[in-house]
Design an enzyme around this catalytic site. Structure first.
Site, PDB file in Angstrom:
ATOM      1  N   ARG A 102       0.839  -1.206   0.000  1.00 41.43           N
ATOM      2  CA  ARG A 102       0.000   0.000   0.000  1.00 41.43           C
ATOM      3  C   ARG A 102       0.865   1.244   0.000  1.00 41.43           C
ATOM      4  O   ARG A 102       1.847   1.325   0.745  1.00 41.43           O
ATOM      5  CB  ARG A 102      -0.864   0.049   1.284  1.00 41.43           C
ATOM      6  N   THR A 106      -1.836   7.232  -0.199  1.00 40.41           N
ATOM      7  CA  THR A 106      -3.150   6.968  -0.810  1.00 40.41           C
ATOM      8  C   THR A 106      -3.800   5.680  -0.305  1.00 40.41           C
ATOM      9  O   THR A 106      -4.996   5.470  -0.513  1.00 40.41           O
ATOM     10  CB  THR A 106      -3.010   6.823  -2.333  1.00 40.41           C
ATOM     11  N   ASP A 197       0.375  -1.800  12.247  1.00 42.63           N
ATOM     12  CA  ASP A 197       0.888  -2.306  10.970  1.00 42.63           C
ATOM     13  C   ASP A 197       1.420  -3.713  11.188  1.00 42.63           C
ATOM     14  O   ASP A 197       2.456  -3.907  11.827  1.00 42.63           O
ATOM     15  CB  ASP A 197       1.993  -1.374  10.459  1.00 42.63           C
ATOM     16  N   ASP A 200       5.039  -4.508  10.018  1.00 44.33           N
ATOM     17  CA  ASP A 200       6.046  -3.864  10.877  1.00 44.33           C
ATOM     18  C   ASP A 200       6.181  -4.596  12.206  1.00 44.33           C
ATOM     19  O   ASP A 200       7.282  -4.787  12.730  1.00 44.33           O
ATOM     20  CB  ASP A 200       5.660  -2.405  11.148  1.00 44.33           C
TER      21      ASP A 200
HETATM   22  C1  PRP Z   1      -1.021  -4.379   4.650  1.00 44.00           C
HETATM   23  C2  PRP Z   1      -1.721  -5.705   4.901  1.00 44.00           C
HETATM   24  C3  PRP Z   1      -2.565  -5.877   3.677  1.00 44.00           C
HETATM   25  C4  PRP Z   1      -2.968  -4.470   3.356  1.00 44.00           C
HETATM   26  C5  PRP Z   1      -4.380  -4.278   3.792  1.00 44.00           C
HETATM   27  O1  PRP Z   1       0.054  -4.554   3.819  1.00 44.00           O
HETATM   28  O2  PRP Z   1      -0.838  -6.760   5.109  1.00 44.00           O
HETATM   29  O3  PRP Z   1      -1.874  -6.470   2.594  1.00 44.00           O
HETATM   30  O4  PRP Z   1      -2.079  -3.609   4.072  1.00 44.00           O
HETATM   31  O5  PRP Z   1      -4.840  -3.017   3.443  1.00 44.00           O
HETATM   32  P1  PRP Z   1      -5.985  -2.790   2.360  1.00 44.00           P
HETATM   33  O6  PRP Z   1      -7.081  -3.739   2.693  1.00 44.00           O
HETATM   34  O7  PRP Z   1      -6.353  -1.357   2.591  1.00 44.00           O
HETATM   35  O8  PRP Z   1      -5.401  -3.010   0.998  1.00 44.00           O
HETATM   36  P2  PRP Z   1       1.080  -3.386   3.424  1.00 44.00           P
HETATM   37  O9  PRP Z   1       0.653  -2.763   2.146  1.00 44.00           O
HETATM   38  O10 PRP Z   1       1.269  -2.469   4.593  1.00 44.00           O
HETATM   39  O11 PRP Z   1       2.408  -4.163   3.074  1.00 44.00           O
HETATM   40  P3  PRP Z   1       3.346  -5.118   3.963  1.00 44.00           P
HETATM   41  O12 PRP Z   1       2.575  -6.388   4.186  1.00 44.00           O
HETATM   42  O13 PRP Z   1       4.520  -5.310   3.067  1.00 44.00           O
HETATM   43  O14 PRP Z   1       3.681  -4.424   5.247  1.00 44.00           O
HETATM   44  N1  URA Z   2      -2.412  -2.787   7.114  1.00 41.69           N
HETATM   45  C1  URA Z   2      -2.006  -3.029   8.376  1.00 41.69           C
HETATM   46  O1  URA Z   2      -0.983  -3.672   8.593  1.00 41.69           O
HETATM   47  N2  URA Z   2      -2.772  -2.554   9.379  1.00 41.69           N
HETATM   48  C2  URA Z   2      -3.894  -1.860   9.184  1.00 41.69           C
HETATM   49  O2  URA Z   2      -4.542  -1.457  10.151  1.00 41.69           O
HETATM   50  C3  URA Z   2      -4.290  -1.614   7.854  1.00 41.69           C
HETATM   51  C4  URA Z   2      -3.539  -2.101   6.833  1.00 41.69           C
END
Ligand code: PRP
Ligand code: URA
Length: 208
Positions: A102, A106, A197, A200
């Site tokens: 993400r 945005t 997150d 993280d």
């Molecule tokens: C997080 C999570 C999902 C997404 C959910 O990933 O693991 O994939 O956000 O959000 P959405 O429903 O609004 O799309 P992120 O993009 O933070 O990547 P990461 O797993 O690499 O930390």
């Molecule tokens: N991705 C995350 O890891 N946490 C949230 O709350 C939303 C998206």
């Protein structure tokens, strides 16, 4: 709203420890694995079985084997925290990967990687702990449908109503299994109360 929330006491216990901001990454990883084991049981409750005879040390008896192959697809990176539980339960599983990230401003997910095994008639377990806006899950489902998937269950830890609604509207055939349906999203599209997150917290990449 079509979502199956698993109400087992152990699910609530583990989820609460995941939500706790003082839980360190090593413990967070172990809890994520344990919780996925419980959610996976629910996500595969209706798998078909094949009956056959098995010879015990004493006599033959009727037994069962899973009759539908399983494909697990974690969405990178946070979905990786759920994969080990699945490969442990389903030793014959084939694994695909979809990389989505993400944009911090945005909240729209950008695809950066995709590698899938043959899917055929398999039950596809789509693994992503956070269903927030639903944008990432929807992109992943589109990829899976194009690859021929016909039986998809999305397993997540925490879902927001916004994400559930998006998936229900666009892909009513996709079942969602979660540990919790939370209240909603904040202005940065993070789930409330959520757990922060997930990626993280899993890998220790957040601010200290
Ligand atoms: C997080 C999570 C999902 C997404 C959910 O990933 O693991 O994939 O956000 O959000 P959405 O429903 O609004 O799309 P992120 O993009 O933070 O990547 P990461 O797993 O690499 O930390
Ligand atoms: N991705 C995350 O890891 N946490 C949230 O709350 C939303 C998206």
């Amino acid at each position: 709203m079509q979502i199956e929330v698993v109400h087992h006491p152990l699910v609530k216990h583990i989820l609460t420890r995941l939500r706790d901001e003082t839980t360190e990454p090593s413990q967070f990883r172990a809890l994520a694995r344990q919780l996925t084991l419980l959610l996976a049981i629910e996500a595969t409750r209706d798998l078909p079985l094949r009956e056959h005879t098995v010879q015990t040390p004493l006599e033959p008896t009727q037994g069962h084997s899973l009759a539908q192959p399983i494909v697990a697809v974690p969405i990178l990176r946070a979905g990786l925290g759920m994969l080990e539980a699945i490969t442990e339960l389903f030793t014959e599983v084939r694994v695909g990967y979809i990389g989505l990230e993400r944009d911090e401003q945005t909240a729209v997910a950008r695809a950066y990687y995709c590698k899938l095994p043959p899917i055929g008639e398999s039950r596809v377990l789509l693994l992503d702990p956070m269903l927030a806006t639903g944008g990432s899950a929807a992109q992943a489902v589109e990829v899976l449908l194009k690859a021929g998937a016909r039986d998809i269950v999305h397993i997540c830890v925490v879902a927001a109503p916004e994400g559930v609604q998006l998936l229900n509207e666009r892909f009513p055939q996709v079942k969602i299994v979660a540990a919790s349906l939370d209240r909603g999203l904040n202005d940065r599209k993070f789930i409330l109360p959520g757990l922060g997150d997930f990626g993280d917290r899993l890998y220790g990449t957040g601010a200290r």
